[in-house]
Every structure is written in C-alpha cells, then in structure tokens.
Design a protein around this motif. Structure first.
Motif, PDB file in Angstrom:
ATOM      1  N   SER A  65      -8.209   3.914  -0.827  1.00 13.17           N
ATOM      2  CA  SER A  65      -7.606   4.367   0.417  1.00 13.17           C
ATOM      3  C   SER A  65      -7.240   3.181   1.307  1.00 13.17           C
ATOM      4  O   SER A  65      -6.144   3.130   1.878  1.00 13.17           O
ATOM      5  CB  SER A  65      -8.563   5.301   1.155  1.00 13.17           C
ATOM      6  N   GLU A  67     -12.990   5.521  -4.073  1.00 16.14           N
ATOM      7  CA  GLU A  67     -11.902   6.186  -3.349  1.00 16.14           C
ATOM      8  C   GLU A  67     -11.667   5.503  -2.004  1.00 16.14           C
ATOM      9  O   GLU A  67     -10.523   5.368  -1.573  1.00 16.14           O
ATOM     10  CB  GLU A  67     -12.235   7.656  -3.113  1.00 16.14           C
ATOM     11  N   ARG A  74       1.218   6.853  -6.743  1.00 19.02           N
ATOM     12  CA  ARG A  74       0.103   7.742  -7.080  1.00 19.02           C
ATOM     13  C   ARG A  74       0.518   9.198  -6.909  1.00 19.02           C
ATOM     14  O   ARG A  74       0.272  10.037  -7.777  1.00 19.02           O
ATOM     15  CB  ARG A  74      -1.120   7.419  -6.209  1.00 19.02           C
ATOM     16  N   LYS A  75       1.158   9.485  -5.796  1.00 19.44           N
ATOM     17  CA  LYS A  75       1.593  10.861  -5.538  1.00 19.44           C
ATOM     18  C   LYS A  75       2.656  11.302  -6.545  1.00 19.44           C
ATOM     19  O   LYS A  75       2.636  12.446  -7.000  1.00 19.44           O
ATOM     20  CB  LYS A  75       2.084  11.000  -4.102  1.00 19.44           C
ATOM     21  N   GLY A  85       0.784  -1.231   0.000  1.00 21.72           N
ATOM     22  CA  GLY A  85       0.000   0.000   0.000  1.00 21.72           C
ATOM     23  C   GLY A  85       0.813   1.277   0.000  1.00 21.72           C
ATOM     24  O   GLY A  85       0.509   2.216  -0.730  1.00 21.72           O
ATOM     25  N   SER A  86       1.866   1.317   0.816  1.00 20.13           N
ATOM     26  CA  SER A  86       2.668   2.544   0.876  1.00 20.13           C
ATOM     27  C   SER A  86       3.377   2.798  -0.453  1.00 20.13           C
ATOM     28  O   SER A  86       3.514   3.949  -0.876  1.00 20.13           O
ATOM     29  CB  SER A  86       3.675   2.478   2.026  1.00 20.13           C
ATOM     30  N   TYR A 126       0.047   4.422 -13.757  1.00 20.67           N
ATOM     31  CA  TYR A 126       1.231   5.076 -13.203  1.00 20.67           C
ATOM     32  C   TYR A 126       2.404   5.079 -14.173  1.00 20.67           C
ATOM     33  O   TYR A 126       3.432   5.695 -13.895  1.00 20.67           O
ATOM     34  CB  TYR A 126       1.646   4.425 -11.881  1.00 20.67           C
ATOM     35  N   GLU A 143      -4.178   1.423  -0.025  1.00 20.70           N
ATOM     36  CA  GLU A 143      -2.964   2.183   0.282  1.00 20.70           C
ATOM     37  C   GLU A 143      -2.586   2.103   1.761  1.00 20.70           C
ATOM     38  O   GLU A 143      -1.422   2.233   2.117  1.00 20.70           O
ATOM     39  CB  GLU A 143      -3.123   3.636  -0.142  1.00 20.70           C
ATOM     40  N   GLN A 144      -3.560   1.871   2.621  1.00 21.63           N
ATOM     41  CA  GLN A 144      -3.304   1.741   4.063  1.00 21.63           C
ATOM     42  C   GLN A 144      -2.963   0.301   4.456  1.00 21.63           C
ATOM     43  O   GLN A 144      -2.659   0.032   5.616  1.00 21.63           O
ATOM     44  CB  GLN A 144      -4.533   2.190   4.859  1.00 21.63           C
ATOM     45  N   LYS A 150       0.724   4.174  -2.835  1.00 20.59           N
ATOM     46  CA  LYS A 150       0.439   5.574  -2.518  1.00 20.59           C
ATOM     47  C   LYS A 150       1.545   6.475  -3.045  1.00 20.59           C
ATOM     48  O   LYS A 150       1.278   7.533  -3.629  1.00 20.59           O
ATOM     49  CB  LYS A 150       0.288   5.751  -1.003  1.00 20.59           C
ATOM     50  N   SER A 180      -4.892  12.232  -7.658  1.00 19.81           N
ATOM     51  CA  SER A 180      -5.641  12.057  -6.417  1.00 19.81           C
ATOM     52  C   SER A 180      -6.259  10.655  -6.412  1.00 19.81           C
ATOM     53  O   SER A 180      -6.316   9.980  -7.452  1.00 19.81           O
ATOM     54  CB  SER A 180      -6.750  13.103  -6.314  1.00 19.81           C
ATOM     55  N   GLN A 181      -6.713  10.230  -5.255  1.00 15.61           N
ATOM     56  CA  GLN A 181      -7.410   8.951  -5.185  1.00 15.61           C
ATOM     57  C   GLN A 181      -8.661   8.974  -6.067  1.00 15.61           C
ATOM     58  O   GLN A 181      -8.985   7.974  -6.702  1.00 15.61           O
ATOM     59  CB  GLN A 181      -7.784   8.619  -3.741  1.00 15.61           C
TER      60      GLN A 181
END
Length: 81
Positions: A46, A42, A19-20, A12-13, A67, A49-50, A16, A25-26
């Motif tokens: 989320s 979303e 994505r950033k 997940g990290s 991506y 990603e967590q 994320k 955005s989500q």
C-alpha cells in the motif's frame, strides 16, 4: 538531518493501476510475492502504491512477472523525468 534515501519520482500509481488491471487485491499480490521469496506485507505494498515507500528492483522484477507485462516501460508510463 535524515540519512535515508528518498525517491524522487513515484511509480506507485502505475503499480496500483497494473494491479487493478490484473484484478488482484493487495493481499493477493503480497501473497504471490511471498511465494516468489520476497517479503511483502499488504501495508508495505500500500505504501509503495501511495509513493510513501521506495520499491526495490527485486520487487519490480517480480511484479513484472505477476502482472504479466513484457516491458518495464509500463511501470514508468506518463512520468516526466
């Protein structure tokens, strides 16, 4: 006793961070996934990603495209197996 599958390693990290890095955005990612035929809210993104929701292979295939990454290895960078 729970019969649900539990993920043992979270990517997940890394998802994320990708994505950033893509400056999305989500909401934008979930919309692009929907266009590709993958139902994604979303909230679910989320949770992925967590590390609270297991990611499907079909989602990884689509995220690789969204991506713009060449290899799946980037999803697993820094993880110890």
């Amino acid at each position: 006793m729970s019969t649900g599958l539990k993920q043992d390693i979270s990517i997940g990290s890394n998802l994320k961070a990708l994505r950033k890095k893509s400056k999305l955005s989500q909401r934008e990612v979930s919309a692009q996934l929907e266009i590709l035929g993958i139902h994604m809210t979303e909230d679910i993104l989320s949770k992925i990603e967590q590390g609270r929701y297991s990611v499907r292979i079909s989602v990884l295939l689509a995220l690789k495209q969204i991506y713009g990454v060449k290899s799946f290895d980037v999803f697993f960078d820094g993880l110890n197996f």
